[in-house]
Write an enzyme that holds these catalytic residues in place. Structure first.
Site, PDB file in Angstrom:
ATOM      1  N   SER A 104       0.884  -0.948  -0.263  1.00  0.00           N
ATOM      2  CA  SER A 104       0.107  -0.413  -0.197  1.00  0.00           C
ATOM      3  C   SER A 104       0.995   1.437   0.322  1.00  0.00           C
ATOM      4  O   SER A 104       1.135   2.449  -1.025  1.00  0.00           O
ATOM      5  CB  SER A 104      -0.705   0.006   0.978  1.00  0.00           C
TER       6      SER A 104
ATOM      7  N   HIS B 193      -1.708  -9.025   2.152  1.00  0.00           N
ATOM      8  CA  HIS B 193      -1.497  -7.471   3.035  1.00  0.00           C
ATOM      9  C   HIS B 193      -2.879  -6.975   3.499  1.00  0.00           C
ATOM     10  O   HIS B 193      -2.921  -7.880   4.566  1.00  0.00           O
ATOM     11  CB  HIS B 193      -1.345  -6.537   1.372  1.00  0.00           C
TER      12      HIS B 193
ATOM     13  N   HIS C 209       5.767 -12.627   7.679  1.00  0.00           N
ATOM     14  CA  HIS C 209       6.115 -10.876   7.356  1.00  0.00           C
ATOM     15  C   HIS C 209       7.358 -11.314   6.482  1.00  0.00           C
ATOM     16  O   HIS C 209       8.832 -11.951   6.516  1.00  0.00           O
ATOM     17  CB  HIS C 209       6.128 -10.055   7.944  1.00  0.00           C
TER      18      HIS C 209
ATOM     19  N   ARG D 112       3.898  -4.480  17.042  1.00  0.00           N
ATOM     20  CA  ARG D 112       1.634  -4.135  16.003  1.00  0.00           C
ATOM     21  C   ARG D 112       1.100  -4.884  17.226  1.00  0.00           C
ATOM     22  O   ARG D 112       0.055  -4.618  17.494  1.00  0.00           O
ATOM     23  CB  ARG D 112       1.834  -3.438  15.153  1.00  0.00           C
TER      24      ARG D 112
ATOM     25  N   ASP E 144      -2.000  -8.268  12.092  1.00  0.00           N
ATOM     26  CA  ASP E 144      -3.408  -8.717  11.673  1.00  0.00           C
ATOM     27  C   ASP E 144      -3.892 -10.136  12.368  1.00  0.00           C
ATOM     28  O   ASP E 144      -4.529  -9.884  12.546  1.00  0.00           O
ATOM     29  CB  ASP E 144      -3.717  -9.473  10.102  1.00  0.00           C
TER      30      ASP E 144
HETATM   31  N1  CMX Z   1       1.741 -20.121   6.381  1.00  0.00           N
HETATM   32  C1  CMX Z   1       1.980 -20.437   5.386  1.00  0.00           C
HETATM   33  N2  CMX Z   1       2.712 -20.417   5.050  1.00  0.00           N
HETATM   34  C2  CMX Z   1       3.438 -18.801   4.804  1.00  0.00           C
HETATM   35  C3  CMX Z   1       3.783 -18.088   5.592  1.00  0.00           C
HETATM   36  C4  CMX Z   1       2.280 -18.356   6.562  1.00  0.00           C
HETATM   37  N3  CMX Z   1       1.409 -17.577   7.310  1.00  0.00           N
HETATM   38  N4  CMX Z   1       4.483 -17.260   5.660  1.00  0.00           N
HETATM   39  C5  CMX Z   1       5.299 -17.752   4.797  1.00  0.00           C
HETATM   40  N5  CMX Z   1       4.737 -18.837   4.210  1.00  0.00           N
HETATM   41  C6  CMX Z   1       5.220 -19.826   3.173  1.00  0.00           C
HETATM   42  C7  CMX Z   1       5.182 -18.368   1.601  1.00  0.00           C
HETATM   43  O1  CMX Z   1       4.304 -18.500   0.995  1.00  0.00           O
HETATM   44  C8  CMX Z   1       6.593 -19.212   0.516  1.00  0.00           C
HETATM   45  O2  CMX Z   1       6.123 -20.078   0.228  1.00  0.00           O
HETATM   46  P1  CMX Z   1       5.963 -20.840  -1.274  1.00  0.00           P
HETATM   47  O3  CMX Z   1       7.956 -20.370  -1.678  1.00  0.00           O
HETATM   48  O4  CMX Z   1       5.639 -21.990  -1.688  1.00  0.00           O
HETATM   49  O5  CMX Z   1       5.410 -19.462  -1.710  1.00  0.00           O
HETATM   50  C9  CMX Z   1       7.457 -19.225   1.883  1.00  0.00           C
HETATM   51  O6  CMX Z   1       6.766 -19.114   2.988  1.00  0.00           O
HETATM   52  C10 CMX Z   1       8.221 -18.703   1.750  1.00  0.00           C
HETATM   53  O7  CMX Z   1       7.913 -16.780   2.299  1.00  0.00           O
HETATM   54  P2  CMX Z   1       8.805 -15.656   2.578  1.00  0.00           P
HETATM   55  O8  CMX Z   1       9.514 -15.227   1.701  1.00  0.00           O
HETATM   56  O9  CMX Z   1       8.857 -15.882   4.344  1.00  0.00           O
HETATM   57  O10 CMX Z   1       7.740 -15.162   3.430  1.00  0.00           O
HETATM   58  P3  CMX Z   1       7.395 -13.885   1.792  1.00  0.00           P
HETATM   59  O11 CMX Z   1       8.508 -12.703   2.257  1.00  0.00           O
HETATM   60  O12 CMX Z   1       6.781 -14.239   0.803  1.00  0.00           O
HETATM   61  O13 CMX Z   1       5.658 -13.186   2.376  1.00  0.00           O
HETATM   62  C11 CMX Z   1       3.764 -12.726   3.600  1.00  0.00           C
HETATM   63  C12 CMX Z   1       5.605 -12.441   3.396  1.00  0.00           C
HETATM   64  C13 CMX Z   1       3.206 -11.793   4.558  1.00  0.00           C
HETATM   65  C14 CMX Z   1       2.634 -11.917   2.248  1.00  0.00           C
HETATM   66  C15 CMX Z   1       3.615 -14.138   4.337  1.00  0.00           C
HETATM   67  O14 CMX Z   1       3.719 -14.458   4.876  1.00  0.00           O
HETATM   68  C16 CMX Z   1       2.329 -14.650   4.086  1.00  0.00           C
HETATM   69  O15 CMX Z   1       1.569 -14.918   3.674  1.00  0.00           O
HETATM   70  N6  CMX Z   1       1.604 -14.469   5.565  1.00  0.00           N
HETATM   71  C17 CMX Z   1       0.011 -14.558   5.726  1.00  0.00           C
HETATM   72  C18 CMX Z   1      -1.154 -13.669   5.399  1.00  0.00           C
HETATM   73  C19 CMX Z   1      -0.152 -12.288   6.434  1.00  0.00           C
HETATM   74  O16 CMX Z   1      -1.107 -11.970   7.054  1.00  0.00           O
HETATM   75  N7  CMX Z   1      -0.650 -10.742   5.843  1.00  0.00           N
HETATM   76  C20 CMX Z   1       0.021 -10.223   6.267  1.00  0.00           C
HETATM   77  C21 CMX Z   1       0.844  -9.240   6.482  1.00  0.00           C
HETATM   78  C22 CMX Z   1       0.867  -8.104   7.107  1.00  0.00           C
HETATM   79  C23 CMX Z   1       0.302  -6.723   6.405  1.00  0.00           C
HETATM   80  O17 CMX Z   1       1.056  -5.978   4.793  1.00  0.00           O
HETATM   81  O18 CMX Z   1      -0.856  -5.934   6.612  1.00  0.00           O
END
Ligand code: CMX
Length: 435
Positions: A242, A272, A318, A327, A373
């Site tokens: 965002s 996000h 994250h 937070r 979140d």
């Molecule tokens: N549950 C399951 N798998 C997860 C995970 C979770 N909470 N967090 C990361 N992973 C997985 C990723 O999907 C990725 O899988 P692939 O290799 O199969 O694609 C792997 O672990 C590596 O990811 P990463 O490098 O640790 O995380 P990213 O930087 O790519 O992504 C985020 C970060 C937040 C998108 C991810 O942790 C996620 O999807 N979390 C759940 C959604 C969430 O809570 N989002 C809110 C974030 C805060 C905000 O912006 O508001």
């Protein structure tokens, strides 16, 4: 007493000199190598943006203008009888780097209340949206439509000198923040049939008015929660979807309404801001599947089944953070103080004691800890705001503070159009063929 706009005007020449000095001394230095993997990997860790309001440390979490969340809770002015910071003060801090006086914060509350009305056609636009249209889509529509009255767009058409851009952008940013409660309140009441929108009370602060527009202000605890909520969700440095979208779109000299409308569309994604909705949906689904007061074993199995189903555990992980999000901690502390033994809060705590272990065992997520979140929905739900599809709208109201602060500075410092270089896979293969 100095107004925020007067203070920005004083700070601009100072800031211009600072940037000039940094560029003169370090402008030609490399920040480090760029790996091909970073191009394919969502640009993680790539130093690419200037963002002044806040900086995120992977271990420690966010600092707003150098201050941690507990420091901010301590230093910023509060409402009479309140103990959480007023977001008005946070905005002042984000924009100037300085802690405002109580009078300056009160003046901002008044100024925003005076700017809060939204044009009639935007009210009609919202009233005509089907209640099945996601609140975030309605929010983004309404914010984009505010561009109708943009000071900056008008000034640009009239040939404003680029040195003066920041003035009308400042006015637009103030209007934007001021009008969000009326937009959010209208969406909430339209979609969930919660009756007529009350008027803004110019003697009250921004969070009280927002909470009142939603219909909950008779409970001082949720008003306090809203002050904390807006403060901690306001800014998370510049690279998140965002914030970066707002900056990017603003760099085309799209006015703050267009830029923030675009930012909201990014916030509406489940990886996000929509994650706050997803967390509550997921918790309730789990409760339904394994019952209330389920054992740790049952919760653990449910977490595994989510992962095995190829889904993410919402609220965990994250892109930058590698520890529990401060937070999250701030909200947990608020809950410990106010929520007692609320069953959903208990479940959030139980999940916190189980998910990181499971994510570590699964071995993929780089950060197994909870983010902002994972906690926000449970707090809102406790106070009766149980419509989770609305949660990201509140995140959006908050995020405007950080994006607006940076838009003001980007235009004040003459930030150029963003235009990074892209490559095709074929081009990359060719470049490195004989290297
Ligand atoms: N549950 C399951 N798998 C997860 C995970 C979770 N909470 N967090 C990361 N992973 C997985 C990723 O999907 C990725 O899988 P692939 O290799 O199969 O694609 C792997 O672990 C590596 O990811 P990463 O490098 O640790 O995380 P990213 O930087 O790519 O992504 C985020 C970060 C937040 C998108 C991810 O942790 C996620 O999807 N979390 C759940 C959604 C969430 O809570 N989002 C809110 C974030 C805060 C905000 O912006 O508001």
């Amino acid at each position: 007493q100095t107004t925020l706009k007067e203070r920005v005007a004083e700070l601009i020449p100072v800031e211009l000199e600072k940037v000039k000095a940094v560029r003169a001394e370090h402008g030609s230095k490399a920040f480090g190598p760029v790996l091909v993997d970073q191009l394919y990997g969502g640009m993680r860790g790539l130093p690419a943006l200037i963002w002044d309001g806040s900086v995120l440390d992977a271990e420690e979490g966010i600092r707003f203008r150098g201050k941690t969340i507990p420091e901010i809770q301590d230093a910023l002015p509060k409402a009479p009888g309140g103990s959480e910071p007023l977001p008005e003060g946070l905005f002042w801090l984000l924009v100037t780097g300085e802690i405002p006086t109580q009078e300056q914060v009160d003046a901002l509350s008044k100024d925003w209340a005076a700017r809060a009305a939204i044009p009639e056609f935007v009210e009609e636009l919202l009233d005509r949206c089907p209640p099945t249209l996601h609140p975030m889509s309605q929010f983004s529509l309404a914010v984009t439509a505010l561009n109708h009255d943009s000071n900056f767009a008008k000034a640009y058409q009239q040939g404003i000198n680029k040195k003066e851009y920041w003035g009308p952008v400042f006015e637009d940013c103030m209007d934007l923040i001021a009008k969000l409660p009326n937009i959010a309140g209208r969406i909430y009441r339209n979609v969930y049939g919660r009756g007529k929108l009350p008027a803004i009370d110019p003697t009250k602060d921004y969070s009280w008015n927002l909470t009142n527009l939603l219909g909950f202000a008779e409970n001082p605890a949720i008003v306090e929660l809203m002050r904390l909520y807006i403060t901690i969700h306001s800014d998370h440095e510049g690279g998140n979807v965002s914030a970066h979208t707002g900056k990017l779109v603003g760099s085309a000299l799209s006015d703050p309404f267009l830029a923030f409308g675009a930012a909201l569309n990014g916030l509406a994604g489940p990886l996000h801001g929509l994650a706050n909705q997803e967390v509550l949906t997921w918790l309730l689904k789990m409760q339904k599947a394994i019952g209330e007061n389920a054992s740790d074993e049952a919760v653990r199995e449910y977490v595994w089944s989510t992962l095995k189903g190829g889904q993410v555990v919402p609220g965990y992980g994250h892109a930058v953070l590698r520890k529990t999000d401060p937070r999250y901690t701030a909200q947990r502390e608020f809950a410990l103080k106010h929520l007692g033994d609320d069953p959903l809060f208990k479940l959030v705590g139980q999940v916190y004691s189980i998910v990181p272990d499971v994510l570590l065992q699964a071995g993929k997520a780089k950060n197994p800890w909870p983010n902002v979140d994972a906690h926000s929905g449970v707090l809102l739900n406790y106070y009766g705001l149980s419509e989770m599809q609305f949660y990201t709208v509140l995140f959006g109201v908050s995020r405007a503070f950080g994006v607006a602060a940076q838009l003001i500075w980007d235009r004040a410092l003459g930030a150029p159009l963003e235009r990074p270089k892209s490559y095709s896979t074929e081009a990359i293969a060719k470049i490195f063929k004989n290297k």
